[in-house]
Scaffold this active site. Structure first.
Site, PDB file in Angstrom:
ATOM      1  N   LYS A  89       0.843  -1.205   0.000  1.00 13.86           N
ATOM      2  CA  LYS A  89       0.000   0.000   0.000  1.00 13.86           C
ATOM      3  C   LYS A  89       0.877   1.254   0.000  1.00 13.86           C
ATOM      4  O   LYS A  89       0.609   2.216  -0.731  1.00 13.86           O
ATOM      5  CB  LYS A  89      -0.935  -0.012   1.217  1.00 13.86           C
ATOM      6  CG  LYS A  89      -2.040  -1.056   1.074  1.00 13.86           C
ATOM      7  CD  LYS A  89      -2.815  -1.315   2.355  1.00 13.86           C
ATOM      8  CE  LYS A  89      -3.821  -2.444   2.128  1.00 13.86           C
ATOM      9  NZ  LYS A  89      -4.541  -2.859   3.341  1.00 13.86           N
ATOM     10  N   ASP A 125     -11.249   2.957   4.026  1.00 20.31           N
ATOM     11  CA  ASP A 125     -11.623   1.544   3.858  1.00 20.31           C
ATOM     12  C   ASP A 125     -13.131   1.379   3.696  1.00 20.31           C
ATOM     13  O   ASP A 125     -13.607   0.304   3.331  1.00 20.31           O
ATOM     14  CB  ASP A 125     -11.173   0.736   5.083  1.00 20.31           C
ATOM     15  CG  ASP A 125      -9.843   0.045   4.837  1.00 20.31           C
ATOM     16  OD1 ASP A 125      -9.546  -0.257   3.665  1.00 20.31           O
ATOM     17  OD2 ASP A 125      -9.110  -0.180   5.818  1.00 20.31           O
ATOM     18  N   GLN A 146      -4.860  -1.404   9.582  1.00 18.60           N
ATOM     19  CA  GLN A 146      -4.683  -2.720   8.970  1.00 18.60           C
ATOM     20  C   GLN A 146      -5.227  -3.812   9.890  1.00 18.60           C
ATOM     21  O   GLN A 146      -4.870  -3.889  11.060  1.00 18.60           O
ATOM     22  CB  GLN A 146      -3.185  -2.958   8.676  1.00 18.60           C
ATOM     23  CG  GLN A 146      -2.885  -4.254   7.970  1.00 18.60           C
ATOM     24  CD  GLN A 146      -3.490  -4.330   6.568  1.00 18.60           C
ATOM     25  OE1 GLN A 146      -3.410  -3.399   5.794  1.00 18.60           O
ATOM     26  NE2 GLN A 146      -4.123  -5.447   6.253  1.00 18.60           N
TER      27      GLN A 146
END
Ligand code: NDP
Length: 308
Positions: free
Chosen positions: A52, A119, A96
């Site tokens: 990422k 997200d 995460q």
């Protein structure tokens, strides 16, 4: 033989389209900023975060990674998120998953400001998704929709079956397909006769985390099959059963001691589907690309430069 749908091809398009938008933000104000929280020592998470951050660097998005230790508490993570919420130059916050076992993940995710929730996991943004309002969408399902669109696979009026009902893949996938006017069935671990349900699908999305569970009997001839699963196999006999003794993947297994497989049986899908996403190289690349899209869109919204 079925056509392979390349997530890498779609990812490259998505990232290319973002470049002028990032450039415009830099010219007008500042580059988009993404903060990543990587708690503990999960090796798979470390790889995901590295990829990422690399994608950010390639696009000119500023990124910073916070790495609290394995023993971090819920309160400490919430405090970190709250600090990031207040920072002007941070447009997106990514926590995460999975978090260490002692942490209350839902409290941490709830602490992320909805406008920085790249997200799309915050309940407010999930509500926006459900009610069809604009807002960040969960990256993996949103990426799958982009793939279907760019390969011009019709969705409207078709029967779609989603295997898995998690908050991050199955549920948002089903809602997105429904908004595209598919007739959607959601299956899960209590579904009776999973293969029979799956076989009704013209578009089948497998997101269970069960290696090669979706065999030929699950697949309607000519279906489009999207394989979200990422499962690492470390048992050679299983690798042989799935890929075939002579396959390149088993040779790769012999070199490295493991191999990745999706939720869909790779040989069966090739025989029965009209098109499918391979693992790796299918859905995986789309998820990171959509994270970049969500980060740029968050920056555009926050800096008052809404795109189309
Ligand atoms: P979860 O474990 O959160 O959810 C799995 C879902 O599958 C649950 O709804 C569960 O049902 C259902 N399920 C599990 N086993 C069965 C079974 N035998 N029969 C029917 N349903 C079953 O997983 P995620 O949604 O987070 O991820 C799913 C897979 O996708 C994983 O392999 C993950 O690694 C991968 N993934 C890949 C991404 C990518 O970028 N390619 C991104 C995100 C995930 P129930 O609700 O009843 O327990």
């Amino acid at each position: 033989m079925a056509k392979q749908l390349s997530g890498t091809w779609v990812r490259d398009q998505l990232l290319e389209e973002l470049k002028p938008r990032v450039e415009e933000l830099r010219r007008r104000a500042r580059p988009p900023g993404l903060a990543v929280i990587l708690a503990g020592n999960n090796p798979a998470s470390q790889i995901y975060v590295r990829n990422k951050v690399k994608a950010c660097q390639e696009l000119g998005i500023l990124s910073e990674t916070h790495t609290p230790p394995e023993e971090v508490t819920t309160e400490e993570l919430v405090a970190l998120v709250e600090t990031l919420n207040k920072r002007e130059e941070i447009d997106g916050i990514l926590v995460q998953m999975p978090l260490p076992a002692q942490v209350d993940a839902s409290r941490v995710l709830l602490a992320v400001s909805p406008e920085k929730d790249v997200d799309g996991f915050h309940p407010l943004n999930m509500g926006y998704l459900l009610t069809g309002r604009p807002g960040p969408r969960a990256c993996t399902p949103a990426g799958i929709l982009e793939l279907l669109r760019r390969y011009e696979i019709p969705i409207k009026g078709r029967r779609a079956v989603v295997l898995g009902r998690s908050d991050i893949v199955g549920k948002p996938m089903a809602v997105l397909l429904m908004h595209e006017h598919a007739t959607v069935t959601i299956c899960h671990s209590r579904t009776v006769n999973l293969a029979e349900e799956a076989r009704r699908a013209e578009i089948l999305v497998a997101a269970m985390g069960r290696p090669a569970l979706v065999t030929g009997e699950f697949i309607q001839p000519g279906a489009v099959v999207i394989d979200v699963g990422i499962n690492r196999i470390t048992d050679r006999a299983e690798a042989v059963r799935i890929f075939g003794a002579e396959s390149e993947r088993v040779q790769a297994f012999d070199r490295t001691g493991s191999v990745l497989v999706g939720d869909v049986h790779p040989r069966d899908v090739e025989e029965k589907a009209s098109a499918y996403t391979p693992v790796p190289g299918g859905v995986g690349p789309l998820t990171i690309a959509m994270l970049m899209v969500n980060t740029v869109e968050a920056a555009e919204r926050r800096l008052g430069a809404c795109s189309a």
